[in-house]
Motif scaffolding. Structure first.
Motif, short mmCIF file in Angstrom:
data_model
loop_
_atom_site.label_atom_id
_atom_site.label_comp_id
_atom_site.label_asym_id
_atom_site.label_seq_id
_atom_site.Cartn_x
_atom_site.Cartn_y
_atom_site.Cartn_z
N HIS A 292 0.79 -1.24 0.00
CA HIS A 292 0.00 0.00 0.00
C HIS A 292 0.82 1.28 0.00
O HIS A 292 0.26 2.36 -0.18
CB HIS A 292 -0.97 0.01 1.18
CG HIS A 292 -0.33 0.27 2.51
ND1 HIS A 292 0.34 -0.70 3.20
CD2 HIS A 292 -0.26 1.39 3.27
CE1 HIS A 292 0.78 -0.20 4.35
NE2 HIS A 292 0.45 1.06 4.41
N THR A 293 2.12 1.19 0.21
CA THR A 293 2.95 2.39 0.20
C THR A 293 4.37 2.01 -0.16
O THR A 293 4.88 0.99 0.32
CB THR A 293 2.91 3.11 1.56
OG1 THR A 293 3.84 4.19 1.57
CG2 THR A 293 3.25 2.17 2.70
N SER A 294 5.00 2.79 -0.99
CA SER A 294 6.39 2.51 -1.33
C SER A 294 7.28 2.85 -0.14
O SER A 294 7.22 3.97 0.38
CB SER A 294 6.83 3.33 -2.54
OG SER A 294 8.24 3.24 -2.71
N PRO A 295 8.13 1.93 0.29
CA PRO A 295 9.03 2.23 1.40
C PRO A 295 9.97 3.40 1.13
O PRO A 295 10.52 3.98 2.07
CB PRO A 295 9.81 0.93 1.58
CG PRO A 295 8.89 -0.13 1.08
CD PRO A 295 8.20 0.51 -0.09
N ALA A 296 10.15 3.75 -0.16
CA ALA A 296 11.04 4.87 -0.48
C ALA A 296 10.36 6.22 -0.33
O ALA A 296 11.01 7.26 -0.43
CB ALA A 296 11.55 4.71 -1.92
N THR A 297 9.04 6.24 -0.05
CA THR A 297 8.32 7.49 0.12
C THR A 297 8.72 8.17 1.42
O THR A 297 8.94 7.52 2.43
CB THR A 297 6.80 7.23 0.13
OG1 THR A 297 6.44 6.60 -1.11
CG2 THR A 297 6.02 8.53 0.28
N GLU A 298 8.79 9.51 1.39
CA GLU A 298 9.16 10.26 2.59
C GLU A 298 8.13 10.02 3.69
O GLU A 298 6.92 10.17 3.47
CB GLU A 298 9.22 11.76 2.29
CG GLU A 298 10.38 12.18 1.41
CD GLU A 298 11.70 12.23 2.18
OE1 GLU A 298 11.68 12.06 3.41
OE2 GLU A 298 12.73 12.43 1.53
N PRO A 299 8.57 9.65 4.89
CA PRO A 299 7.62 9.50 6.01
C PRO A 299 6.89 10.81 6.29
O PRO A 299 7.46 11.89 6.15
CB PRO A 299 8.54 9.12 7.18
CG PRO A 299 9.77 8.59 6.55
CD PRO A 299 9.94 9.34 5.27
N GLY A 300 5.64 10.69 6.71
CA GLY A 300 4.83 11.86 6.99
C GLY A 300 4.03 12.33 5.80
O GLY A 300 3.15 13.18 5.93
N ALA A 301 4.29 11.77 4.61
CA ALA A 301 3.54 12.12 3.40
C ALA A 301 2.50 11.03 3.14
O ALA A 301 2.84 9.85 3.05
CB ALA A 301 4.48 12.25 2.21
N GLY A 302 1.23 11.44 3.03
CA GLY A 302 0.17 10.46 2.77
C GLY A 302 0.14 9.40 3.84
O GLY A 302 0.03 9.68 5.03
N ASP A 303 0.21 8.12 3.41
CA ASP A 303 0.17 7.02 4.36
C ASP A 303 1.55 6.53 4.76
O ASP A 303 1.69 5.49 5.41
CB ASP A 303 -0.64 5.85 3.76
CG ASP A 303 -2.12 6.19 3.67
OD1 ASP A 303 -2.67 6.68 4.67
OD2 ASP A 303 -2.71 5.97 2.60
N ALA A 304 2.59 7.27 4.38
CA ALA A 304 3.95 6.86 4.72
C ALA A 304 4.27 7.23 6.15
O ALA A 304 3.96 8.33 6.61
CB ALA A 304 4.95 7.52 3.77
N GLY A 305 4.89 6.29 6.85
CA GLY A 305 5.23 6.53 8.25
C GLY A 305 6.44 5.72 8.66
O GLY A 305 7.33 5.44 7.87
N GLY A 306 6.43 5.30 9.93
CA GLY A 306 7.56 4.57 10.47
C GLY A 306 7.83 3.27 9.74
O GLY A 306 8.98 2.84 9.62
#
Length: 411
Positions: free
Chosen positions: A12-26
């Motif tokens: 559901h989310t690319s691990p390379a996405t910046e945390p805090g953006a959309g569903d990206a987190g820890g």
């Protein structure tokens, strides 16, 4: 150890996405940092995620031995997190297709992150005779648990899917003892098939700033400075508690910097936070900074007077460890799962046992005003963080992988 060929699946989310953006987190940080560390140790790592933008290529190679692959499943656009359940079957079918064609080679092990990924990947692993490892990163609350304001109820598919994955995967990797207890107690996993692999921290990126006033235990800063909350603007992060506590601090109050974007389905909560700040008379003291690049977040963190972790629940609380690495004291929720492992109460930070804003304000005021406290907490946090890094985390993970492959030898 001979090099392994590993698939880390994160639907559901690319691990390379910046945390805090959309569903990206820890979770993104943990998966991406462990993937890079595993690759640096000589193992071949594929990180497999869903294409959410038509411009995303079939794959990229960020570093030697590490490949980020995008699979088509559903529309090539961002989806609300809950909507990913609708594309699990398509993602699993595409993963099975490319596996059967041998397009990515033969994996020694498949490690799924979050239940979406596991439900898609477990059947593929079984068809290939490949060991399957599951990490949850968050686990659905029981159906009778009251929801926080704005929180969506969990789907029946998640409740059943997590239980199935806990029981049928060859191994479950938990990030904390608190999560391991949930996996066994709530999901029914065999305790002998649950291992704990703690996270690491980048001690070069997250480091103290000894030039700032009050750093290193030199006493209170001469100006109010800022507090920091870092995370998605989601009800589960409890950022409203930080705003309520700020309003109860004596003047001059510090600025509260909120670093993160709304999650894909929580725009109303983000708007409510703005309204709450106005209602409490602190709108001019709450800065919504949006999602931050990692270097910018590290800079915000090392210059903060304290980092607040107000979450209702955390499997670990990576932000707390990053704050400690930055030499900054943490004020965190005592009852939020793994936070009691990320923060050593009275040593690297203060754990608040309630969600009463006055109690949080009192803890924050202690850190801001009690002579020597902030420096002692920050110094102890840095010392602890220096013993933790992503290479050690990856080596612990490799031990878990060896255990999983021993349970289910490759056919």
């Amino acid at each position: 150890m001979s090099p392994l060929r590993l698939a880390l699946v994160c639907l559901h989310t690319s691990p390379a996405t910046e945390p805090g953006a959309g569903d990206a987190g820890g979770m993104n940080v943990v998966v991406w940092q462990q993937a890079q560390a595993l690759a640096a140790l000589g193992h071949r790592v594929d990180v497999i995620t869903r294409r959410s933008d038509p411009a995303q290529p079939e794959h990229t190679t960020p570093s030697p031995h590490l490949t980020l692959r995008f699979l088509d499943a559903g529309p090539a656009q961002p989806l609300p997190k809950g909507a990913h359940e609708d594309v699990v079957a398509d993602f699993g079918a595409e993963l099975a297709r490319v596996a059967e064609l041998g397009r990515f080679g033969r994996y020694d092990l498949i490690h799924s992150h979050h239940w979406f990924s596991g439900v898609a990947a477990l059947p593929v692993a079984r068809s290939l005779g490949t060991p399957h490892v599951q990490s949850f990163h968050s686990i659905a609350a029981p159906e009778a648990t009251p929801l926080s304001a704005g929180e969506r109820p969990e789907s029946p598919g998640r409740l059943a899917g997590e239980a199935m994955l806990a029981r049928e995967s060859d191994l479950v990797v938990a990030i904390s003892a608190a999560e391991a207890r949930t996996v066994t107690g709530r999901l029914g996993a065999d305790p002998d098939r649950v291992v704990i692999v703690g996270p690491g921290v980048d001690n070069n990126l997250f480091h103290p700033d000894l030039r700032r006033p009050g750093a290193g235990g030199a006493g209170p800063a001469p100006d109010p400075g800022h507090l920091l909350v870092a995370g998605r603007l989601h009800p589960l992060k409890g950022i409203d508690l930080g705003i309520e506590a700020l309003a109860l601090l004596p003047e001059p109050r510090p600025l509260l910097v909120v670093a993160g974007d709304p999650a894909s389905d929580t725009a109303e909560y983000a708007q409510w936070l703005h309204e709450l700040a106005r209602a409490r008379g602190v709108a001019d003291l709450v800065q919504f900074a949006g999602a931050q690049h990692r270097a910018d977040l590290a800079a915000l963190m090392r210059t903060a007077r304290a980092v607040l972790v107000t979450s209702h629940s955390e499997t670990y609380g990576l932000v707390a460890l990053e704050a400690s690495a930055s030499g900054v004291p943490v004020v965190a929720a005592a009852g939020a799962g793994g936070l009691a492992e990320a923060v050593l109460d009275g040593v690297t930070g203060l754990l608040v046992p309630t969600r009463v804003p006055g109690d949080w304000a009192a803890a924050i005021e202690r850190v801001l005003t009690e002579p020597g406290l902030a420096g002692a907490l920050g110094g102890a946090g840095r010392d602890r963080a220096l013993g933790l890094d992503w290479e050690n985390s990856a080596r612990d993970l490799l031990e878990a992988y060896v255990s999983a492959t021993a349970r289910r030898p490759r056919s």
